[in-house]
Write a protein that holds these residues in place. Structure first.
Motif, PDB file in Angstrom:
ATOM      1  N   LEU A  73       1.022  -1.223  -0.005  1.00 21.68           N
ATOM      2  CA  LEU A  73      -0.130   0.189  -0.042  1.00 21.68           C
ATOM      3  C   LEU A  73       0.828   1.206  -0.116  1.00 21.68           C
ATOM      4  O   LEU A  73       2.089   1.234   0.259  1.00 21.68           O
ATOM      5  CB  LEU A  73      -0.882   0.098   1.343  1.00 21.68           C
ATOM      6  CG  LEU A  73      -2.029  -1.104   1.254  1.00 21.68           C
ATOM      7  CD1 LEU A  73      -2.511  -1.045   2.867  1.00 21.68           C
ATOM      8  CD2 LEU A  73      -2.948  -0.921   0.107  1.00 21.68           C
ATOM      9  N   ARG A  74       0.254   2.215  -0.268  1.00 21.91           N
ATOM     10  CA  ARG A  74       1.080   3.665  -0.218  1.00 21.91           C
ATOM     11  C   ARG A  74       0.093   4.492   0.659  1.00 21.91           C
ATOM     12  O   ARG A  74      -1.249   4.559   1.044  1.00 21.91           O
ATOM     13  CB  ARG A  74       1.117   4.328  -1.453  1.00 21.91           C
ATOM     14  CG  ARG A  74       2.112   3.295  -2.608  1.00 21.91           C
ATOM     15  CD  ARG A  74       2.372   4.170  -3.713  1.00 21.91           C
ATOM     16  NE  ARG A  74       1.007   4.807  -4.524  1.00 21.91           N
ATOM     17  CZ  ARG A  74       0.374   4.116  -5.317  1.00 21.91           C
ATOM     18  NH1 ARG A  74       0.537   2.750  -5.355  1.00 21.91           N
ATOM     19  NH2 ARG A  74      -0.928   4.671  -5.784  1.00 21.91           N
ATOM     20  N   LEU A  75       0.821   5.675   1.261  1.00 15.33           N
ATOM     21  CA  LEU A  75      -0.049   6.327   2.068  1.00 15.33           C
ATOM     22  C   LEU A  75      -0.885   7.345   1.173  1.00 15.33           C
ATOM     23  O   LEU A  75      -1.730   7.993   1.587  1.00 15.33           O
ATOM     24  CB  LEU A  75       0.870   7.346   2.594  1.00 15.33           C
ATOM     25  CG  LEU A  75       1.895   7.055   3.882  1.00 15.33           C
ATOM     26  CD1 LEU A  75       2.646   8.318   4.198  1.00 15.33           C
ATOM     27  CD2 LEU A  75       0.678   6.771   4.958  1.00 15.33           C
ATOM     28  N   THR A  76      -0.646   7.188  -0.170  1.00 13.90           N
ATOM     29  CA  THR A  76      -1.575   8.017  -0.831  1.00 13.90           C
ATOM     30  C   THR A  76      -2.562   7.094  -1.601  1.00 13.90           C
ATOM     31  O   THR A  76      -3.499   7.491  -2.536  1.00 13.90           O
ATOM     32  CB  THR A  76      -0.952   8.832  -2.189  1.00 13.90           C
ATOM     33  OG1 THR A  76       0.123   7.631  -2.634  1.00 13.90           O
ATOM     34  CG2 THR A  76      -0.069   9.974  -1.609  1.00 13.90           C
ATOM     35  N   THR A  77      -2.656   5.812  -1.306  1.00 17.45           N
ATOM     36  CA  THR A  77      -3.426   4.928  -1.859  1.00 17.45           C
ATOM     37  C   THR A  77      -4.802   5.369  -1.393  1.00 17.45           C
ATOM     38  O   THR A  77      -5.352   5.713  -0.301  1.00 17.45           O
ATOM     39  CB  THR A  77      -3.410   3.377  -1.250  1.00 17.45           C
ATOM     40  OG1 THR A  77      -2.143   2.987  -1.491  1.00 17.45           O
ATOM     41  CG2 THR A  77      -4.460   2.450  -1.870  1.00 17.45           C
ATOM     42  N   LEU A  78      -5.894   5.221  -2.398  1.00 20.50           N
ATOM     43  CA  LEU A  78      -7.119   5.986  -2.268  1.00 20.50           C
ATOM     44  C   LEU A  78      -8.307   4.505  -1.972  1.00 20.50           C
ATOM     45  O   LEU A  78      -8.207   3.686  -2.742  1.00 20.50           O
ATOM     46  CB  LEU A  78      -7.773   6.464  -3.458  1.00 20.50           C
ATOM     47  CG  LEU A  78      -6.589   7.803  -4.077  1.00 20.50           C
ATOM     48  CD1 LEU A  78      -7.084   8.472  -5.281  1.00 20.50           C
ATOM     49  CD2 LEU A  78      -7.012   8.877  -3.037  1.00 20.50           C
ATOM     50  N   PHE A  79      -9.239   5.169  -1.364  1.00 18.97           N
ATOM     51  CA  PHE A  79     -10.530   4.414  -0.778  1.00 18.97           C
ATOM     52  C   PHE A  79     -11.779   5.160  -1.086  1.00 18.97           C
ATOM     53  O   PHE A  79     -11.629   6.295  -0.467  1.00 18.97           O
ATOM     54  CB  PHE A  79     -10.140   3.767   0.720  1.00 18.97           C
ATOM     55  CG  PHE A  79      -8.947   3.096   0.748  1.00 18.97           C
ATOM     56  CD1 PHE A  79      -8.980   1.682   0.602  1.00 18.97           C
ATOM     57  CD2 PHE A  79      -7.698   3.633   1.245  1.00 18.97           C
ATOM     58  CE1 PHE A  79      -7.487   0.814   0.835  1.00 18.97           C
ATOM     59  CE2 PHE A  79      -6.672   2.820   1.462  1.00 18.97           C
ATOM     60  CZ  PHE A  79      -6.605   1.486   1.437  1.00 18.97           C
ATOM     61  N   THR A  80     -12.577   4.280  -1.277  1.00 27.32           N
ATOM     62  CA  THR A  80     -13.970   5.048  -1.717  1.00 27.32           C
ATOM     63  C   THR A  80     -14.788   4.492  -0.827  1.00 27.32           C
ATOM     64  O   THR A  80     -15.273   3.161  -0.554  1.00 27.32           O
ATOM     65  CB  THR A  80     -14.418   5.033  -2.948  1.00 27.32           C
ATOM     66  OG1 THR A  80     -13.522   5.611  -4.199  1.00 27.32           O
ATOM     67  CG2 THR A  80     -15.765   5.716  -3.213  1.00 27.32           C
ATOM     68  N   THR A  81     -15.665   5.405   0.031  1.00 31.60           N
ATOM     69  CA  THR A  81     -16.915   5.006   0.783  1.00 31.60           C
ATOM     70  C   THR A  81     -18.065   4.548  -0.114  1.00 31.60           C
ATOM     71  O   THR A  81     -18.441   5.585  -0.775  1.00 31.60           O
ATOM     72  CB  THR A  81     -17.068   5.868   2.068  1.00 31.60           C
ATOM     73  OG1 THR A  81     -15.914   6.218   2.704  1.00 31.60           O
ATOM     74  CG2 THR A  81     -18.239   5.562   2.745  1.00 31.60           C
ATOM     75  N   THR A  82     -18.480   3.462  -0.036  1.00 28.20           N
ATOM     76  CA  THR A  82     -19.766   3.150  -0.467  1.00 28.20           C
ATOM     77  C   THR A  82     -20.712   2.597   0.315  1.00 28.20           C
ATOM     78  O   THR A  82     -20.405   2.748   1.540  1.00 28.20           O
ATOM     79  CB  THR A  82     -19.537   1.925  -1.540  1.00 28.20           C
ATOM     80  OG1 THR A  82     -19.220   0.763  -0.846  1.00 28.20           O
ATOM     81  CG2 THR A  82     -18.315   2.070  -2.444  1.00 28.20           C
ATOM     82  N   ALA A  83     -21.928   2.318  -0.001  1.00 23.52           N
ATOM     83  CA  ALA A  83     -23.093   1.993   0.777  1.00 23.52           C
ATOM     84  C   ALA A  83     -22.674   0.772   1.499  1.00 23.52           C
ATOM     85  O   ALA A  83     -23.195   0.459   2.758  1.00 23.52           O
ATOM     86  CB  ALA A  83     -24.274   1.724   0.114  1.00 23.52           C
ATOM     87  N   THR A 118     -13.860   9.811  -1.983  1.00 22.14           N
ATOM     88  CA  THR A 118     -12.584   9.048  -1.806  1.00 22.14           C
ATOM     89  C   THR A 118     -11.469   9.670  -1.360  1.00 22.14           C
ATOM     90  O   THR A 118     -11.145  10.828  -1.389  1.00 22.14           O
ATOM     91  CB  THR A 118     -12.266   8.982  -3.435  1.00 22.14           C
ATOM     92  OG1 THR A 118     -13.190   8.247  -4.292  1.00 22.14           O
ATOM     93  CG2 THR A 118     -10.951   8.139  -3.553  1.00 22.14           C
ATOM     94  N   ASN A 119     -10.909   9.052  -0.315  1.00 23.74           N
ATOM     95  CA  ASN A 119      -9.919   9.407   0.524  1.00 23.74           C
ATOM     96  C   ASN A 119      -8.662   8.646   0.605  1.00 23.74           C
ATOM     97  O   ASN A 119      -8.632   7.511   0.155  1.00 23.74           O
ATOM     98  CB  ASN A 119     -10.479   9.749   1.922  1.00 23.74           C
ATOM     99  CG  ASN A 119     -11.522  10.282   2.043  1.00 23.74           C
ATOM    100  OD1 ASN A 119     -11.548  11.657   2.142  1.00 23.74           O
ATOM    101  ND2 ASN A 119     -12.679   9.841   2.112  1.00 23.74           N
ATOM    102  N   THR A 120      -7.286   9.277   1.037  1.00 26.02           N
ATOM    103  CA  THR A 120      -6.282   8.472   0.946  1.00 26.02           C
ATOM    104  C   THR A 120      -5.904   7.694   2.337  1.00 26.02           C
ATOM    105  O   THR A 120      -6.624   7.995   3.295  1.00 26.02           O
ATOM    106  CB  THR A 120      -5.051   9.509   1.082  1.00 26.02           C
ATOM    107  OG1 THR A 120      -5.023  10.282   2.204  1.00 26.02           O
ATOM    108  CG2 THR A 120      -5.236  10.316  -0.255  1.00 26.02           C
TER     109      THR A 120
END
Length: 364
Positions: A106-116, A128-130
């Motif tokens: 992983l990276r500190l800048t890896t993005l994750f999106t909140t979904t339902a 979407t957040n890091t």
């Protein structure tokens, strides 16, 4: 009322609260699960603050700076009984994610999106957040969705096995959302039976079998929305299904001795590279809870708390100017306290009590 996560106004803490509870609740099991041998200790802490009720286990120790071997210790309560560790487990999740950053996974800048599917209860990071942003929310705000996103990124099975390898008495199998969905009686498709019977059968499984069921519970929880889980957990805590044995079956647990030892290792960032170690220590140095004006002189006081209905957990690692290292775990469940304001009001008194005992430990 719904279950809420919120930042405590007087201290940077995050508390799981349930307001407006009036129903009587069953006591904790007479014989709680145990893990390992009950350790011997050198000192006994002072009397607990009068506001504290319920089951309390407290373990604090000074650790050798090189080996982290216990040099001297103090303890209160049944130190090898399993108790919930509440949101303090998020420190383990963040540290595991940062170890994956070190490995290049992983990276500190890896993005994750909140979904339902990935959103948990209450406040959550939309869009979407890091990884770095989610780690900060998980520690400083004890954000449930942030913690779950990082736990899934690490891998729930990988994290569970890693924690078991490092601390056999510490169990982190479920995401927060899966825990609450199970307690809220939404996981019948996996548990196959009434809630208490399913919880007891799940808790009695050998580790690998329990982990396999936990994987199904984690997946099934994603079929519910955060608000659905919130309503279900609200009904559980207020209704006739509530049983402390269900809490112990599904929540993240450890013993006071095991968790203090693990805190000593994790909160120091010992297994991280210099850059990620600074990230973790900076976050925990801002975490809850420590005295506003400490008497115990410290160059670093990494801390993480968790609190909830009848529940308060405080953990920390303290480093002094002379290079000494202390760590502690305070586990309190089964409290008589029902109202959120009353539970929150206990934190300053307990934090002061912890510091007084650390001072005694430091003087011996």
């Amino acid at each position: 009322m719904a279950v809420h996560w919120f930042a405590c106004p007087r201290m940077v803490a995050v508390c799981l609260i349930l307001s407006g509870i009036g129903a009587a609740t069953p006591p904790l099991p007479t014989l709680a699960p145990t893990c390992g041998k009950s350790p011997t200790v050198d000192l006994t802490p002072s009397v607990l603050p009068p506001v504290v009720t319920g089951r309390v286990a407290f373990y604090a120790a000074e650790y050798d700076p090189a080996s982290l071997r216990v040099l001297r210790s103090m303890g209160l309560g049944r130190l090898n009984e399993v108790q919930p560790i509440a949101s303090t487990y998020k420190s383990l999740v963040v540290e595991a994610a940062l170890r994956d950053v070190d490995s290049g996974r992983l990276r500190l800048t890896t993005l994750f999106t909140t979904t339902a599917a990935t959103r948990s209860i209450e406040a959550y990071p939309p869009g979407t957040n890091t990884l770095a942003f989610l780690a900060k929310r998980a520690i400083l705000q004890s954000d449930n969705t942030a913690g779950d996103l990082l736990q899934r990124a690490v891998g729930t099975q990988r994290l569970a096995r890693s924690i078991r390898d490092r601390s056999p008495c510490t169990t982190v199998l479920l995401t927060g959302k899966a825990t609450w969905a199970a307690q809220g009686d939404l996981q019948g498709a996996v548990l196959n039976g009434d809630l208490l019977a399913g919880a007891q059968q799940y808790a009695a499984l050998p580790f690998e079998e329990r982990l396999a069921v936990a994987t199904r519970l984690n997946a099934n929880a994603m079929t519910f929305t955060g608000p659905e889980v919130e309503r279900a957990i609200d009904s559980y805590f207020r209704g006739p299904l509530y049983d402390a044995r269900i809490d112990l079956a599904f929540q993240h647990t450890s013993t006071a001795k095991a968790y203090a030892d693990l805190t000593a290792r994790v909160y120091g960032g010992n297994n991280l590279k210099p850059a990620t170690r600074r990230v973790l220590r900076t976050l925990l140095d801002q975490g809850c809870c420590r005295p506003n004006t400490p008497t115990l002189k410290a160059t670093y006081w990494g801390a993480k708390a968790g609190s909830g209905w009848r529940l308060l957990t405080l953990t920390g690692r303290v480093e002094t100017p002379g290079g000494r290292i202390f760590a502690y775990a305070y586990l309190n469940d089964g409290s008589d306290t029902l109202e959120s304001e009353d539970m929150e009001a206990q934190i300053p008194a307990v934090v002061a009590w912890v510091e007084r005992n650390l001072l005694v430990l430091a003087q011996n």
